[in-house]
Design a protein around this motif. Sequence first.
Motif, PDB file in Angstrom:
ATOM      1  N   VAL A 190       4.979   8.211  11.514  1.00  0.00           N
ATOM      2  CA  VAL A 190       4.227   6.354  11.739  1.00  0.00           C
ATOM      3  C   VAL A 190       3.274   6.323  10.520  1.00  0.00           C
ATOM      4  O   VAL A 190       2.188   7.246  10.196  1.00  0.00           O
ATOM      5  CB  VAL A 190       3.276   6.601  12.903  1.00  0.00           C
ATOM      6  N   TYR A 191       3.066   5.134  10.223  1.00  0.00           N
ATOM      7  CA  TYR A 191       2.307   4.857   8.791  1.00  0.00           C
ATOM      8  C   TYR A 191       1.436   3.749   8.719  1.00  0.00           C
ATOM      9  O   TYR A 191       2.227   2.937   9.429  1.00  0.00           O
ATOM     10  CB  TYR A 191       3.443   4.965   7.067  1.00  0.00           C
ATOM     11  N   THR A 213       5.581  12.789  16.883  1.00  0.00           N
ATOM     12  CA  THR A 213       5.052  12.041  16.195  1.00  0.00           C
ATOM     13  C   THR A 213       3.828  12.267  14.738  1.00  0.00           C
ATOM     14  O   THR A 213       3.219  13.467  15.214  1.00  0.00           O
ATOM     15  CB  THR A 213       4.208  11.052  17.222  1.00  0.00           C
ATOM     16  N   VAL A 214       4.012  12.218  13.568  1.00  0.00           N
ATOM     17  CA  VAL A 214       3.127  12.669  12.289  1.00  0.00           C
ATOM     18  C   VAL A 214       3.008  10.848  12.470  1.00  0.00           C
ATOM     19  O   VAL A 214       2.958  10.010  11.429  1.00  0.00           O
ATOM     20  CB  VAL A 214       4.065  13.296  11.799  1.00  0.00           C
ATOM     21  N   PHE A 215       0.786  10.932  12.218  1.00  0.00           N
ATOM     22  CA  PHE A 215       0.547   9.711  11.591  1.00  0.00           C
ATOM     23  C   PHE A 215      -0.269  10.093  10.443  1.00  0.00           C
ATOM     24  O   PHE A 215      -0.134  10.771  10.696  1.00  0.00           O
ATOM     25  CB  PHE A 215      -0.926   9.521  12.278  1.00  0.00           C
ATOM     26  N   HIS A 216       0.393   8.815   9.713  1.00  0.00           N
ATOM     27  CA  HIS A 216       0.564   9.006   7.774  1.00  0.00           C
ATOM     28  C   HIS A 216      -0.393   7.876   7.805  1.00  0.00           C
ATOM     29  O   HIS A 216      -0.004   6.620   8.421  1.00  0.00           O
ATOM     30  CB  HIS A 216       1.468   9.439   7.294  1.00  0.00           C
ATOM     31  N   PHE A 217      -1.449   8.163   7.099  1.00  0.00           N
ATOM     32  CA  PHE A 217      -2.437   6.608   6.301  1.00  0.00           C
ATOM     33  C   PHE A 217      -2.096   6.369   5.037  1.00  0.00           C
ATOM     34  O   PHE A 217      -2.208   7.392   4.468  1.00  0.00           O
ATOM     35  CB  PHE A 217      -3.899   7.123   7.456  1.00  0.00           C
ATOM     36  N   THR A 218      -1.985   4.817   4.455  1.00  0.00           N
ATOM     37  CA  THR A 218      -1.814   5.345   3.099  1.00  0.00           C
ATOM     38  C   THR A 218      -2.573   3.402   3.312  1.00  0.00           C
ATOM     39  O   THR A 218      -2.671   2.578   4.485  1.00  0.00           O
ATOM     40  CB  THR A 218       0.239   5.114   3.117  1.00  0.00           C
ATOM     41  N   ASP A 219      -2.645   3.288   2.135  1.00  0.00           N
ATOM     42  CA  ASP A 219      -3.164   1.983   1.555  1.00  0.00           C
ATOM     43  C   ASP A 219      -2.318   0.740   1.086  1.00  0.00           C
ATOM     44  O   ASP A 219      -2.737  -0.040   0.331  1.00  0.00           O
ATOM     45  CB  ASP A 219      -5.023   1.983   1.173  1.00  0.00           C
ATOM     46  N   LEU A 228       6.875   0.296   2.987  1.00  0.00           N
ATOM     47  CA  LEU A 228       8.387   0.415   3.618  1.00  0.00           C
ATOM     48  C   LEU A 228       9.159   1.696   2.394  1.00  0.00           C
ATOM     49  O   LEU A 228      10.236   2.129   3.548  1.00  0.00           O
ATOM     50  CB  LEU A 228       9.159  -1.070   3.138  1.00  0.00           C
ATOM     51  N   ALA A 229       9.078   1.684   1.320  1.00  0.00           N
ATOM     52  CA  ALA A 229      10.367   2.291   0.592  1.00  0.00           C
ATOM     53  C   ALA A 229       9.653   3.945   1.057  1.00  0.00           C
ATOM     54  O   ALA A 229      10.850   4.797   0.919  1.00  0.00           O
ATOM     55  CB  ALA A 229       9.752   2.128  -0.908  1.00  0.00           C
ATOM     56  N   THR A 230       7.722   4.409   1.588  1.00  0.00           N
ATOM     57  CA  THR A 230       7.704   5.801   1.535  1.00  0.00           C
ATOM     58  C   THR A 230       8.240   5.795   2.855  1.00  0.00           C
ATOM     59  O   THR A 230       8.740   6.906   3.778  1.00  0.00           O
ATOM     60  CB  THR A 230       6.334   5.044   1.665  1.00  0.00           C
TER      61      THR A 230
END
Lengths: 207, 207
Positions: B97-98, B114-120, B127-129
């Motif tokens: 989950v981004y 579930t793995v939470f990733h954090f991105t700006d 979306l590409a990631t």
Amino acid sequence: MSITRVHNFSVSLDGFGTGEGLTREAPFGHAGERLHDWMFATGWDGAFDVDHAFARLHDPGIGAEIMGSRKYGPPGWEDDPDWRGYWGPNPPFHTPVYVLTRHARPPIEMEGGTVFHFTDAPPAEALATARAAADGRDVRIGGGPTMLRDYLAAGLIDHMHLVVVPILLGRGVRLWDGLEGIEADYRVEATGSPSGVTHLTFTRTTA
Amino acid sequence: MSITRVHNFSVSLDGFGTGEGLTREAPFGHAGERLHDWMFATGWDGAFDVDHAFARLHDPGIGAEIMGSRKYGPPGWEDDPDWRGYWGPNPPFHTPVYVLTRHARPPIEMEGGTVFHFTDAPPAEALATARAAADGRDVRIGGGPTMLRDYLAAGLIDHMHLVVVPILLGRGVRLWDGLEGIEADYRVEATGSPSGVTHLTFTRTTA
């Protein structure tokens, strides 16, 4: 008992009851006819599907209509003494019609029973006048969005048929502003149509 | 082909995707659970009516989700190093989950996949990631309204299931602002439900 009714009032998915840039040639502005395509498509041709069924409820039992100034004419009609509405010599109302405007003028008698009256009365007072004229029949609240919002806010709508059209107008006049929680006074039903619109009915459940 | 999908995203009749005054105890603010009553009412209990049918489409074929900061936590979660989302130790995502946030932090691995990733990252880059992580499966665009509006405006939504709930929130975060005309890229269908909500599906028809 005489009730107030709204029929065939169409809003975009983003809640606009009319577009931006209203003119004589474009009564709904940039919305064009897109809000009412579903209704014109019925052609009032005697068919029996769900869009026809709802469209036909507009007339039976109605004894008077109240409409806003922007339904009667484009910005500036008040300065045109010859303006008699968008509908030609025989408008589709066939009852007294009360036009809400700050610019009083004498009543105009049209063919087919429509008589336009002009009043600057507030909602409840205009309704009392229209109800007296309706002589026991119902009063249609004709829109546009600004006057309908005022009547909803004043608790004066008994039955409302809205049609949600799956387009995003983006700009125009919103119906819903300032009406938080009014659904508590109604039973709301939603009916999809193969034409793509959704018919919503609001039926008052409180006195 | 991997597409982007929105499921069970609920809006009020006046277009709000969440209410006002979001807190840890009231993730949807003054809206409470009213936007999602239809979904909780299904209980995911194995029945087969229209609300169940739509609610179940949330999971199959999804390989990753992108969600906005306000879905992950209430205002201020960024300052709480122990915040791990609203969903307890085993969140209902079971994929990467981004979370879109300007406050980067290391990924958090939860139970159940579930793995939470954090991105700006901006929408297309996030979306590409997510698509790479989804490994051929679809990417769910999880909301809230602000990030969904951004993805719609960027033309990045392939399928969208919206649920229009017949309540008037009056205030909160609007989904539809600034999206004039996007229906031109979709086939839109509306399906009423006996529960009172309307299911809308937007299926992209343009490349």
